[in-house]
Design a protein around this motif. Structure first.
Motif, PDB file in Angstrom:
ATOM      1  N   VAL A  40     -61.081 -35.557  82.465  1.00  0.00           N
ATOM      2  CA  VAL A  40     -61.335 -36.402  82.726  1.00  0.00           C
ATOM      3  C   VAL A  40     -62.311 -37.051  80.881  1.00  0.00           C
ATOM      4  O   VAL A  40     -62.128 -38.497  81.036  1.00  0.00           O
ATOM      5  CB  VAL A  40     -63.502 -35.960  82.922  1.00  0.00           C
ATOM      6  N   LYS A  41     -62.459 -35.891  80.201  1.00  0.00           N
ATOM      7  CA  LYS A  41     -62.206 -36.226  78.883  1.00  0.00           C
ATOM      8  C   LYS A  41     -60.819 -36.858  78.325  1.00  0.00           C
ATOM      9  O   LYS A  41     -60.881 -37.931  77.673  1.00  0.00           O
ATOM     10  CB  LYS A  41     -62.071 -34.562  78.260  1.00  0.00           C
ATOM     11  N   GLN A  42     -59.664 -36.347  78.693  1.00  0.00           N
ATOM     12  CA  GLN A  42     -58.358 -36.948  78.604  1.00  0.00           C
ATOM     13  C   GLN A  42     -58.294 -39.000  79.128  1.00  0.00           C
ATOM     14  O   GLN A  42     -57.463 -39.774  77.922  1.00  0.00           O
ATOM     15  CB  GLN A  42     -57.513 -36.293  78.774  1.00  0.00           C
ATOM     16  N   ASN A  43     -58.895 -38.973  79.788  1.00  0.00           N
ATOM     17  CA  ASN A  43     -58.919 -40.884  80.554  1.00  0.00           C
ATOM     18  C   ASN A  43     -59.922 -41.194  79.760  1.00  0.00           C
ATOM     19  O   ASN A  43     -59.408 -42.008  79.943  1.00  0.00           O
ATOM     20  CB  ASN A  43     -59.369 -40.183  82.619  1.00  0.00           C
ATOM     21  N   LEU A  44     -61.188 -40.262  78.920  1.00  0.00           N
ATOM     22  CA  LEU A  44     -62.012 -41.667  78.668  1.00  0.00           C
ATOM     23  C   LEU A  44     -61.497 -41.876  76.844  1.00  0.00           C
ATOM     24  O   LEU A  44     -61.567 -43.034  76.523  1.00  0.00           O
ATOM     25  CB  LEU A  44     -62.924 -40.323  77.471  1.00  0.00           C
ATOM     26  N   TYR A  45     -60.304 -40.455  76.765  1.00  0.00           N
ATOM     27  CA  TYR A  45     -59.723 -41.686  75.395  1.00  0.00           C
ATOM     28  C   TYR A  45     -58.629 -42.261  75.898  1.00  0.00           C
ATOM     29  O   TYR A  45     -58.330 -42.939  75.151  1.00  0.00           O
ATOM     30  CB  TYR A  45     -58.592 -39.632  74.724  1.00  0.00           C
ATOM     31  N   HIS A  46     -57.921 -42.161  77.275  1.00  0.00           N
ATOM     32  CA  HIS A  46     -56.982 -43.057  77.670  1.00  0.00           C
ATOM     33  C   HIS A  46     -57.575 -44.734  78.083  1.00  0.00           C
ATOM     34  O   HIS A  46     -57.190 -45.656  77.354  1.00  0.00           O
ATOM     35  CB  HIS A  46     -56.216 -42.557  78.640  1.00  0.00           C
ATOM     36  N   GLU A  47     -58.439 -44.027  78.176  1.00  0.00           N
ATOM     37  CA  GLU A  47     -59.353 -45.456  78.596  1.00  0.00           C
ATOM     38  C   GLU A  47     -60.094 -46.204  76.883  1.00  0.00           C
ATOM     39  O   GLU A  47     -60.065 -47.483  77.041  1.00  0.00           O
ATOM     40  CB  GLU A  47     -60.682 -45.091  79.028  1.00  0.00           C
ATOM     41  N   THR A  48     -60.164 -45.183  75.891  1.00  0.00           N
ATOM     42  CA  THR A  48     -60.638 -46.015  74.666  1.00  0.00           C
ATOM     43  C   THR A  48     -59.449 -46.524  74.288  1.00  0.00           C
ATOM     44  O   THR A  48     -58.983 -47.768  73.508  1.00  0.00           O
ATOM     45  CB  THR A  48     -61.236 -45.094  73.839  1.00  0.00           C
ATOM     46  N   GLU A  49     -58.267 -45.966  74.348  1.00  0.00           N
ATOM     47  CA  GLU A  49     -56.659 -46.445  73.635  1.00  0.00           C
ATOM     48  C   GLU A  49     -56.802 -47.100  75.058  1.00  0.00           C
ATOM     49  O   GLU A  49     -55.791 -48.841  73.797  1.00  0.00           O
ATOM     50  CB  GLU A  49     -55.515 -45.377  73.986  1.00  0.00           C
ATOM     51  N   ARG A  50     -56.764 -48.125  75.852  1.00  0.00           N
ATOM     52  CA  ARG A  50     -56.450 -49.364  76.517  1.00  0.00           C
ATOM     53  C   ARG A  50     -57.647 -50.396  76.447  1.00  0.00           C
ATOM     54  O   ARG A  50     -56.694 -51.123  76.014  1.00  0.00           O
ATOM     55  CB  ARG A  50     -56.500 -49.381  78.272  1.00  0.00           C
ATOM     56  N   ASN A  51     -58.536 -49.846  75.327  1.00  0.00           N
ATOM     57  CA  ASN A  51     -59.202 -51.632  74.270  1.00  0.00           C
ATOM     58  C   ASN A  51     -58.778 -51.010  73.153  1.00  0.00           C
ATOM     59  O   ASN A  51     -59.677 -51.342  72.486  1.00  0.00           O
ATOM     60  CB  ASN A  51     -60.921 -50.574  75.167  1.00  0.00           C
ATOM     61  N   ASP A  52     -57.740 -50.742  72.905  1.00  0.00           N
ATOM     62  CA  ASP A  52     -57.315 -51.425  71.410  1.00  0.00           C
ATOM     63  C   ASP A  52     -58.464 -49.833  70.752  1.00  0.00           C
ATOM     64  O   ASP A  52     -58.466 -50.400  69.926  1.00  0.00           O
ATOM     65  CB  ASP A  52     -57.139 -52.110  71.162  1.00  0.00           C
ATOM     66  N   GLY A  53     -58.644 -48.637  71.192  1.00  0.00           N
ATOM     67  CA  GLY A  53     -59.886 -47.848  70.397  1.00  0.00           C
ATOM     68  C   GLY A  53     -60.787 -48.564  70.320  1.00  0.00           C
ATOM     69  O   GLY A  53     -61.836 -47.533  68.978  1.00  0.00           O
TER      70      GLY A  53
END
Length: 858
Positions: free
Chosen positions: A688-701
């Motif tokens: 879940v933590k990694q997906n939080l980071y991926h979601e943030t990357e998907r929104n250009d950080g």
């Protein structure tokens, strides 16, 4: 022989006091207020701070003297309470345990302490507090108003009447108690009494009104005196709860001390006089219709008898929050004459408060219109916010306009009606907020972080007024629970707001309707939108207040309210999960929000998101209630709420978790972070933590959440030691982001929406503030020793920051943390106040720190 022994004891005591001059007591408080002239409890909590140059000093005992007269204390006598030498290191929330305070209009007290070497300090300066009025004394004063038959044209607005009474004064301490329905200002012999404005604080008028107490002694003269009270309607407007008259009302009582007795000099009754003041309130104080004041310059009052008004019964209690005052005066940054001969004035930054303008020579009847705005539109014109004042000139010299009984958020004023005349002689904006004293501070090596911190702090400073934290000043002016809860941890870190939260919680209790749950705002003058996070303020805000200020009073006082609301929540669970509830008293539009005001592209209204956000929040409410119940000694409740949290946590995982995608809800930032705070099963945490980071990357950080999500994300980042995650998002200079507001939007206060819609002074995105103190500063209070009695100092340093200096104003004094990185080493300079202990944690090494200054190199 006996005489010699007594002399020796006195000499030794004096010697200890003299040699102990490097330590002293300061900032005495009663109910977290400085010298309150009326309190609402017979057992007030007392507090003090100790300053010293002595390393490692501790208080081991104290002695408190309380007396009915200052002279008694100066003589070493305590006729109300002598605590004796009490073995305790307590410095805050020490409860008065003396004689009954009924009838004691003024009480004086002082304190001294013994240190860890049994040395005795000198006595503190003398402080005071007032016992307030009894119910019978309040009811003895008649409620007076301006007679309806003498009203002028109602199209002008709601009148702001004057009330007058003359009296004789022969000497002695004199207190005035004013219970106004609406705002008021007190004048004695032509001089304003005190520096407070927009008094009293807010309350739910159908349940409670507040009274303010004034010490008139500095303003009185022997013989005849003239008392004038100027009133303004404020929230006391027709059609709102508890409003029984078309204009403001008041009750007043004056008490004078003659010898050892307090006697009543006057009470409001039919002998008082009233008059129009030339001030009118043009708004009805509903959504986006606060407007402003119409003022007739040079108006001469024509006095007439008051009318006695019967009002619905309700509680009348002393104001227990900090008063509002003019905290800052801003001068003009730029003034421009426009093509229509109006002037556009820019004061450089947004404030909430008043305008003060000295006009050039005007002709009688000339009307000057002042329009206010928080920002300009894309063409550089003032935005229309329905905020305006009208001044009608008398034609006299040196005409001046200044607000009295309204306020607004503004940076810009457009002045129309001056024609070809030069600009006003003097223009000022007057920033008003609660008088909460010394503030916490943050500075680091990154100018962007400093700018964001100061941006948030200035916004909260503006909004902390009137006994609650406003949502905004221009559109609604409400104490929304969602906005308030999202910023509570930040606001309480930055300011001493214990009294403000006490007043706010009283309003929440007063607008509670057991069969219909809670409203979304308190006070609740009309329907407002929100969701469970808004109502859950009644649980989480008292808990934060306990953690930050050290007293469980609000937890004890409002525990039944917390339980009642959670029982209401149970009614709307379906198969164990909370589902949408309908409209109810003061809840509108069927709103059942999860997050709110997220950036474009993030659907915080997605049913999956709403479900996981609200149930994660309720889970945290259960966990918090279990802790509160344990603190209050309620064993069965402790177990019950812990079990409810466990059950709900499992249901959230079973029903809201997508096993294939390893996400909760819609997979947004808040949908992932909130369940992690509510305890995701351990084996899934890393995914879940990694997906939080991926979601943030998907929104250009970028930050990609809203009002509820910001404090959730900040707390998650601190709990998970993820400083670079938060730092990288804060560094973004395009939308959505704080730096976008500051640099591209030229904002000086935070907005209501990331895209700059609606309010530009708003309590929406201020929950980020704790990150600066808890992560970069590393200051985290220990819940087992609230009020910063114990503190962990463990900075989480992102790449890009090399030094920081953070001060935290604790109930014990100023805690200072400075650190500076130099290659592989880091130097800490830490100052710990007396009464507080700290533990520095750096790379798993722990260093215990007592009171004093410490330099540590790691």
């Amino acid at each position: 022989m006996r005489m010699k022994k007594e002399i020796l004891i006195v000499v030794c005591a004096c010697f200890n006091i003299i040699t102990y001059a490097e330590s002293g007591i300061y900032d005495l408080r009663c109910e977290y207020l400085s010298d309150p002239l009326s309190i609402d409890t017979p057992h007030p909590r007392l507090a003090w701070k100790i300053q010293t140059k002595k390393q490692g000093l501790k208080q081991t005992a104290y002695q408190i003297f309380v007396a009915s007269d200052r002279n008694l204390l100066q003589e070493g006598k305590a006729d109300l309470w002598d605590s004796g030498k009490t073995l305790s290191d307590d410095q805050i929330a020490v409860q008065y345990a003396g004689k009954d305070l009924t009838g004691q209009k003024l009480v004086y007290w002082k304190v001294r302490f013994w240190d860890n070497n049994d040395r005795l300090s000198a006595w503190s300066p003398i402080a005071r507090f007032g016992g307030g009025l009894t119910k019978a004394e309040i009811n003895a004063a008649a409620c007076i108003g301006f007679p309806k038959e003498a009203y002028p044209d109602r199209k002008l607005g709601v009148i702001s009447p004057l009330f007058r009474k003359t009296f004789d004064y022969r000497g002695g301490a004199t207190l005035l108690y004013v219970n106004s329905l609406g705002y008021h200002e007190v004048y004695l012999n032509g001089k304003k009494v005190g520096d407070k404005v927009l008094e009293p604080s807010v309350s739910q008028y159908d349940k409670r009104s507040l009274y303010n107490t004034y010490d008139l002694s500095p303003y009185l003269k022997k013989g005849k005196n003239e008392l004038v009270i100027h009133s303004g309607s404020g929230w006391y407007k027709s059609g709102l709860p508890g409003v029984a008259y078309d204009s403001p009302l008041l009750r007043a009582r004056m008490e004078n001390r003659s010898g050892n007795e307090w006697k009543t000099i006057l009470c409001s009754d039919h002998t008082w006089e009233t008059a129009l003041s030339g001030y009118y309130d043009m708004g009805n104080w509903r959504y986006q219709n606060f407007v402003g004041e119409r003022v007739y310059g040079g108006y001469q009052p024509e006095w007439r008898p008051v009318t006695i008004v019967e009002i619905p019964p309700h509680l009348v209690t002393p104001q227990m929050s900090e008063g509002n005052y003019i905290a800052e005066t801003l001068k003009v940054k730029q003034i421009t004459r426009l093509s229509d001969n109006s002037f556009l004035v820019d004061f450089g930054k947004n404030i909430i408060g008043w305008a003060e303008i000295y006009f050039p020579k005007l002709t009688k009847g000339q009307e000057i219109v002042l329009e206010y705005a928080e920002h300009l539109d894309s063409e550089g014109n003032i935005t229309k916010m329905n905020q305006r004042d009208c001044y009608i000139a008398s034609g006299d010299k040196n005409e001046m306009f200044r607000n009295r009984f309204t306020y607004r958020g503004f940076r810009y004023i457009k002045i129309s009606g001056l024609g070809q005349a030069p600009p006003p002689k003097s223009l000022k904006s007057l920033a008003i907020h609660a008088d909460f004293g010394k503030e916490s501070s943050f500075k680091c090596s990154d100018a962007d972080m400093n700018a964001i911190h100061d941006f948030v702090q200035h916004t909260l400073r503006c909004l902390s007024a009137g006994g609650h934290i406003l949502s905004d000043a221009s559109f609604e002016r409400l104490g929304y629970g969602g906005d308030g809860l999202a910023s509570t941890a930040t606001a309480q870190t930055m300011f001493n707001l214990a009294p403000l939260y006490a007043n706010w919680m009283a309003a929440w209790a007063d607008c509670n309707y057991p069969d219909e749950g809670l409203p979304h705002t308190a006070p609740a003058p009309y329907n407002a939108g929100g969701g469970p996070y808004w109502c859950g303020f009644v649980i989480m805000a008292p808990w934060y207040t306990y953690l930050n200020y050290g007293s469980p009073k609000l937890l004890k006082q409002y525990y039944p309210l917390m339980q009642q609301w959670l029982d209401y929540v149970e009614k709307y669970k379906k198969d164990g999960l909370l589902q949408a509830w309908g409209n109810a008293k003061y809840r509108s539009r069927g709103w059942f929000l999860g997050d709110w005001a997220s950036p474009a592209g993030v659907k915080d209204s997605d049913p999956k998101s709403v479900e996981v956000v609200n149930n994660s929040f309720i889970c945290i409410c259960y966990e918090t209630m279990s802790k509160i119940a344990a603190l209050l000694g309620k064993t069965e409740d402790t177990k019950r709420y812990s079990e409810l949290a466990d059950t709900l946590r499992k249901l959230i995982h079973e029903r809201c978790f997508d096993m294939e995608k390893n996400i909760y809800g819609s997979g947004s930032q808040i949908d992932l972070a909130f369940p992690m705070l509510a305890s995701v099963p351990g084996e899934l945490l890393s995914k879940v933590k990694q997906n939080l980071y991926h979601e943030t990357e998907r929104n250009d950080g970028h930050i990609s959440c809203g009002l509820v999500g910001i404090p959730v994300l900040a707390e998650w980042a601190v709990c998970n030691n993820a400083p670079d995650f938060m730092y990288s998002m804060l560094k973004k200079k395009d939308m959505p982001g704080y730096l976008y507001m500051i640099e591209k939007g030229e904002a000086t206060t935070t907005w209501e929406h990331w895209n700059a819609e609606r309010s530009h002074i708003h309590n929406c995105y201020n929950g980020i503030g704790t990150w600066f103190y808890q992560a970069v500063g590393g200051i985290r209070p220990d819940p087992s020793a609230p009020g910063y009695r114990k503190v962990t100092i463990s900075p989480q340093i992102p790449e890009g920051i090399t030094r920081a200096e953070v001060t935290k104003e604790t109930p014990y004094g100023t805690l200072v943390v400075k650190w500076k990185k130099n290659n592989e080493k880091i130097r800490f300079d830490i100052t710990v106040p007396v009464g507080c202990t700290a533990e520095l944690v750096w790379k798993k090494e722990k260093t215990a720190l007592e009171c004093g200054q410490h330099r540590i190199i790691k």
